[in-house]
Write an enzyme that holds these catalytic residues in place. Structure first.
Site, PDB file in Angstrom:
ATOM      1  N   HIS A  99       0.846  -1.197   0.000  1.00  7.91           N
ATOM      2  CA  HIS A  99       0.000   0.000   0.000  1.00  7.91           C
ATOM      3  C   HIS A  99       0.870   1.232   0.000  1.00  7.91           C
ATOM      4  O   HIS A  99       1.970   1.226   0.549  1.00  7.91           O
ATOM      5  CB  HIS A  99      -0.936   0.014   1.214  1.00  7.91           C
ATOM      6  CG  HIS A  99      -0.245  -0.235   2.518  1.00  7.91           C
ATOM      7  ND1 HIS A  99       0.100  -1.508   2.943  1.00  7.91           N
ATOM      8  CD2 HIS A  99       0.191   0.609   3.477  1.00  7.91           C
ATOM      9  CE1 HIS A  99       0.703  -1.423   4.124  1.00  7.91           C
ATOM     10  NE2 HIS A  99       0.791  -0.148   4.460  1.00  7.91           N
ATOM     11  N   HIS A 101       0.811   5.068   1.309  1.00  8.73           N
ATOM     12  CA  HIS A 101       0.148   6.089   2.112  1.00  8.73           C
ATOM     13  C   HIS A 101       0.226   7.419   1.364  1.00  8.73           C
ATOM     14  O   HIS A 101       1.303   7.797   0.886  1.00  8.73           O
ATOM     15  CB  HIS A 101       0.874   6.298   3.448  1.00  8.73           C
ATOM     16  CG  HIS A 101       0.865   5.140   4.381  1.00  8.73           C
ATOM     17  ND1 HIS A 101       0.042   5.083   5.486  1.00  8.73           N
ATOM     18  CD2 HIS A 101       1.615   4.003   4.411  1.00  8.73           C
ATOM     19  CE1 HIS A 101       0.279   3.953   6.162  1.00  8.73           C
ATOM     20  NE2 HIS A 101       1.228   3.277   5.523  1.00  8.73           N
TER      21      HIS A 101
HETATM   22  P1  5GP Z   1       1.762   0.184   7.443  1.00  4.25           P
HETATM   23  O1  5GP Z   1       2.089   0.333   8.897  1.00  4.25           O
HETATM   24  O2  5GP Z   1       1.732  -1.277   7.029  1.00  4.25           O
HETATM   25  O3  5GP Z   1       2.593   1.027   6.531  1.00  4.25           O
HETATM   26  O4  5GP Z   1       0.300   0.790   7.277  1.00  4.25           O
HETATM   27  C1  5GP Z   1      -0.855   0.079   7.532  1.00  4.25           C
HETATM   28  C2  5GP Z   1      -1.956   1.108   7.686  1.00  4.25           C
HETATM   29  O5  5GP Z   1      -3.184   0.448   7.506  1.00  4.25           O
HETATM   30  C3  5GP Z   1      -1.990   1.766   9.054  1.00  4.25           C
HETATM   31  O6  5GP Z   1      -1.847   3.174   8.885  1.00  4.25           O
HETATM   32  C4  5GP Z   1      -3.360   1.379   9.612  1.00  4.25           C
HETATM   33  O7  5GP Z   1      -3.980   2.432  10.300  1.00  4.25           O
HETATM   34  C5  5GP Z   1      -4.136   1.006   8.382  1.00  4.25           C
HETATM   35  N1  5GP Z   1      -5.124  -0.042   8.569  1.00  4.25           N
HETATM   36  C6  5GP Z   1      -4.936  -1.268   9.145  1.00  4.25           C
HETATM   37  N2  5GP Z   1      -6.056  -1.994   9.101  1.00  4.25           N
HETATM   38  C7  5GP Z   1      -6.982  -1.215   8.456  1.00  4.25           C
HETATM   39  C8  5GP Z   1      -8.350  -1.417   8.109  1.00  4.25           C
HETATM   40  O8  5GP Z   1      -8.957  -2.458   8.366  1.00  4.25           O
HETATM   41  N3  5GP Z   1      -8.973  -0.405   7.461  1.00  4.25           N
HETATM   42  C9  5GP Z   1      -8.348   0.768   7.147  1.00  4.25           C
HETATM   43  N4  5GP Z   1      -9.050   1.714   6.513  1.00  4.25           N
HETATM   44  N5  5GP Z   1      -7.056   0.994   7.473  1.00  4.25           N
HETATM   45  C10 5GP Z   1      -6.388   0.012   8.108  1.00  4.25           C
END
Ligand code: 5GP
Ligand code: ZN
Length: 133
Positions: A99, A101
């Protein structure tokens, strides 16, 4: 892992706040936003991160990242945006479906990403580059 949380979000099997969708890509608001309109952009197909995503899907995803950045600039006047894709646990990836951001930034948002930097490592640069040859 073929049925992770973001796979489910991408096919509409888990609820989300959708920003944009096409055949290959889904964009939605992060459930724990760092700033208003903090958005995640994912391929609908499952890939873990930058290492395994197919080039064609990566192009589709990054094109949508640009589309949303332009949408936020046009509709909301947001000119300052951080685009981040954490890759691997040590790099703070917590959801292992790639993903990007999109984090709109402003001088008053209370956020401050600050790297500790090491100018003293410049002396190692030539040796570092040699390892890539
Ligand atoms: P990472 O830490 O892997 O870069 O980012 C994962 C992101 O996914 C986090 O910012 C977290 O808030 C978001 N996230 C995790 N689970 C969900 C979900 O079920 N729905 C949404 N909308 N965001 C999620
Ligand atoms: Zn997935």
């Amino acid at each position: 892992m073929t049925d992770c949380i973001f796979c489910r979000v991408g096919r509409g099997a888990s609820p989300s706040w959708k920003v944009y969708e096409n055949d290959k890509v889904y964009a939605f608001l992060d459930i724990n936003p760092a700033t208003r309109y903090h958005t995640l952009v994912i391929p609908k197909a499952h890939y873990t991160n930058i290492f395994d995503i197919a080039e064609e899907d990566l192009k589709e995803v990054i094109t949508v990242v640009q589309k949303i950045a332009r949408l936020y600039r046009e509709k909301l006047g947001m000119e300052d945006i951080q685009i981040i894709s954490n890759t691997g646990a040590a790099a703070q990836q917590t959801v292992f479906h790639i993903h990007f951001h999109i984090v709109p930034r402003s001088t008053t948002d209370g956020q401050d990403i600050h790297w500790v930097t090491h100018r003293e490592w410049r002396g190692e640069f030539n040796d570092m580059l040699e390892k890539l040859r």
